[in-house]
Design a protein around this motif. Structure first.
Motif, PDB file in Angstrom:
ATOM      1  N   TYR A   1       0.816  -1.212   0.000  1.00  0.00           N
ATOM      2  CA  TYR A   1       0.000   0.000   0.000  1.00  0.00           C
ATOM      3  C   TYR A   1       0.854   1.268   0.000  1.00  0.00           C
ATOM      4  O   TYR A   1       0.413   2.317  -0.459  1.00  0.00           O
ATOM      5  CB  TYR A   1      -0.950   0.019   1.202  1.00  0.00           C
ATOM      6  N   PHE A   2       2.070   1.175   0.528  1.00  0.00           N
ATOM      7  CA  PHE A   2       2.933   2.350   0.539  1.00  0.00           C
ATOM      8  C   PHE A   2       3.279   2.819  -0.870  1.00  0.00           C
ATOM      9  O   PHE A   2       3.599   3.987  -1.075  1.00  0.00           O
ATOM     10  CB  PHE A   2       4.201   2.088   1.352  1.00  0.00           C
ATOM     11  N   ALA A   3       3.195   1.943  -1.847  1.00  0.00           N
ATOM     12  CA  ALA A   3       3.445   2.344  -3.233  1.00  0.00           C
ATOM     13  C   ALA A   3       2.421   3.369  -3.706  1.00  0.00           C
ATOM     14  O   ALA A   3       2.677   4.112  -4.653  1.00  0.00           O
ATOM     15  CB  ALA A   3       3.433   1.119  -4.150  1.00  0.00           C
ATOM     16  N   LEU A   4       1.280   3.428  -3.046  1.00  0.00           N
ATOM     17  CA  LEU A   4       0.266   4.420  -3.428  1.00  0.00           C
ATOM     18  C   LEU A   4       0.774   5.844  -3.216  1.00  0.00           C
ATOM     19  O   LEU A   4       0.293   6.781  -3.850  1.00  0.00           O
ATOM     20  CB  LEU A   4      -1.030   4.186  -2.661  1.00  0.00           C
ATOM     21  N   GLY A   5       1.754   6.008  -2.355  1.00  0.00           N
ATOM     22  CA  GLY A   5       2.381   7.319  -2.192  1.00  0.00           C
ATOM     23  C   GLY A   5       3.002   7.799  -3.492  1.00  0.00           C
ATOM     24  O   GLY A   5       3.001   8.999  -3.795  1.00  0.00           O
ATOM     25  N   PHE A   6       3.522   6.862  -4.311  1.00  0.00           N
ATOM     26  CA  PHE A   6       4.095   7.217  -5.610  1.00  0.00           C
ATOM     27  C   PHE A   6       3.026   7.665  -6.597  1.00  0.00           C
ATOM     28  O   PHE A   6       3.336   8.229  -7.641  1.00  0.00           O
ATOM     29  CB  PHE A   6       4.876   6.040  -6.204  1.00  0.00           C
ATOM     30  N   VAL A   7       1.786   7.396  -6.277  1.00  0.00           N
ATOM     31  CA  VAL A   7       0.665   7.865  -7.094  1.00  0.00           C
ATOM     32  C   VAL A   7       0.184   9.220  -6.582  1.00  0.00           C
ATOM     33  O   VAL A   7       0.087  10.192  -7.326  1.00  0.00           O
ATOM     34  CB  VAL A   7      -0.501   6.836  -7.064  1.00  0.00           C
ATOM     35  N   PHE A   8      -0.098   9.281  -5.287  1.00  0.00           N
ATOM     36  CA  PHE A   8      -0.743  10.470  -4.720  1.00  0.00           C
ATOM     37  C   PHE A   8       0.164  11.687  -4.603  1.00  0.00           C
ATOM     38  O   PHE A   8      -0.269  12.810  -4.864  1.00  0.00           O
ATOM     39  CB  PHE A   8      -1.342  10.145  -3.351  1.00  0.00           C
ATOM     40  N   VAL A   9       1.417  11.490  -4.211  1.00  0.00           N
ATOM     41  CA  VAL A   9       2.311  12.645  -4.014  1.00  0.00           C
ATOM     42  C   VAL A   9       2.523  13.411  -5.323  1.00  0.00           C
ATOM     43  O   VAL A   9       2.341  14.634  -5.359  1.00  0.00           O
ATOM     44  CB  VAL A   9       3.643  12.220  -3.361  1.00  0.00           C
ATOM     45  N   PRO A  10       2.881  12.758  -6.423  1.00  0.00           N
ATOM     46  CA  PRO A  10       3.034  13.524  -7.669  1.00  0.00           C
ATOM     47  C   PRO A  10       1.728  14.160  -8.167  1.00  0.00           C
ATOM     48  O   PRO A  10       1.747  15.261  -8.718  1.00  0.00           O
ATOM     49  CB  PRO A  10       3.547  12.483  -8.677  1.00  0.00           C
ATOM     50  N   LEU A  11       0.601  13.474  -7.966  1.00  0.00           N
ATOM     51  CA  LEU A  11      -0.674  14.078  -8.366  1.00  0.00           C
ATOM     52  C   LEU A  11      -0.933  15.373  -7.600  1.00  0.00           C
ATOM     53  O   LEU A  11      -1.322  16.391  -8.182  1.00  0.00           O
ATOM     54  CB  LEU A  11      -1.832  13.108  -8.148  1.00  0.00           C
ATOM     55  N   LEU A  12      -0.700  15.342  -6.295  1.00  0.00           N
ATOM     56  CA  LEU A  12      -0.860  16.561  -5.500  1.00  0.00           C
ATOM     57  C   LEU A  12       0.186  17.605  -5.865  1.00  0.00           C
ATOM     58  O   LEU A  12      -0.093  18.802  -5.859  1.00  0.00           O
ATOM     59  CB  LEU A  12      -0.798  16.235  -4.009  1.00  0.00           C
ATOM     60  N   GLY A  13       1.393  17.149  -6.173  1.00  0.00           N
ATOM     61  CA  GLY A  13       2.437  18.082  -6.608  1.00  0.00           C
ATOM     62  C   GLY A  13       2.055  18.797  -7.892  1.00  0.00           C
ATOM     63  O   GLY A  13       2.293  19.998  -8.048  1.00  0.00           O
ATOM     64  N   ALA A  14       1.439  18.078  -8.801  1.00  0.00           N
ATOM     65  CA  ALA A  14       0.979  18.697 -10.046  1.00  0.00           C
ATOM     66  C   ALA A  14      -0.127  19.701  -9.763  1.00  0.00           C
ATOM     67  O   ALA A  14      -0.146  20.811 -10.314  1.00  0.00           O
ATOM     68  CB  ALA A  14       0.492  17.624 -11.022  1.00  0.00           C
ATOM     69  N   TRP A  15      -1.040  19.325  -8.883  1.00  0.00           N
ATOM     70  CA  TRP A  15      -2.172  20.193  -8.575  1.00  0.00           C
ATOM     71  C   TRP A  15      -1.740  21.436  -7.807  1.00  0.00           C
ATOM     72  O   TRP A  15      -2.148  22.547  -8.129  1.00  0.00           O
ATOM     73  CB  TRP A  15      -3.215  19.391  -7.801  1.00  0.00           C
ATOM     74  N   MET A  16      -0.895  21.259  -6.800  1.00  0.00           N
ATOM     75  CA  MET A  16      -0.548  22.370  -5.915  1.00  0.00           C
ATOM     76  C   MET A  16       0.619  23.215  -6.409  1.00  0.00           C
ATOM     77  O   MET A  16       0.670  24.415  -6.138  1.00  0.00           O
ATOM     78  CB  MET A  16      -0.230  21.848  -4.520  1.00  0.00           C
ATOM     79  N   PHE A  17       1.566  22.594  -7.114  1.00  0.00           N
ATOM     80  CA  PHE A  17       2.782  23.304  -7.489  1.00  0.00           C
ATOM     81  C   PHE A  17       2.966  23.440  -8.997  1.00  0.00           C
ATOM     82  O   PHE A  17       3.981  23.930  -9.456  1.00  0.00           O
ATOM     83  CB  PHE A  17       4.011  22.610  -6.876  1.00  0.00           C
TER      84      PHE A  17
END
Length: 115
Positions: free
Chosen positions: A74-90
């Protein structure tokens, strides 16, 4: 349906993801202020640290009922969510390769974490 242990793991991943985004915010704010003692730097860093401690507590709590071999993917989901949020926020750009990788990660999580 997800059991309680897996829900706790997902909460752990969510908290960790928010912590990563806050670390990026710390770096961005530091570049602007060049001061570690600015609230946007030190304050956000402290909040991110508290989230990491919280994430660790959630992880230990989840491992009380979930085998680590089932939990860890499940920790691999961080590789999905972090870049998605990075794209959205930054405004970071995500490539087609990233999208293909997301599909593979999700498939891997499903394959390795189900009974």
């Amino acid at each position: 349906m997800l059991d309680r242990g897996r829900l706790i793991i997902l909460a752990c991943v969510a908290v960790m993801t928010i912590g990563q985004i806050l670390f990026k915010l710390v770096a961005t704010n530091y570049n602007k202020t060049e001061s570690l003692f600015d609230w946007g730097v030190l304050g956000v860093l402290i909040i991110a640290g508290v989230l990491y401690i919280t994430s660790t507590g959630l992880w230990v709590w989840a491992l009380r009922t979930v085998e680590i071999s089932r939990a860890y993917p499940y920790f691999a989901l961080g590789f999905v969510f972090v870049p998605l949020l990075g794209a959205w926020m930054f405004g970071e750009i995500l490539s087609l390769r990233y999208g293909l990788g997301v599909i593979l990660i999700i498939a891997g999580v499903v394959l390795t974490s189900t009974s």
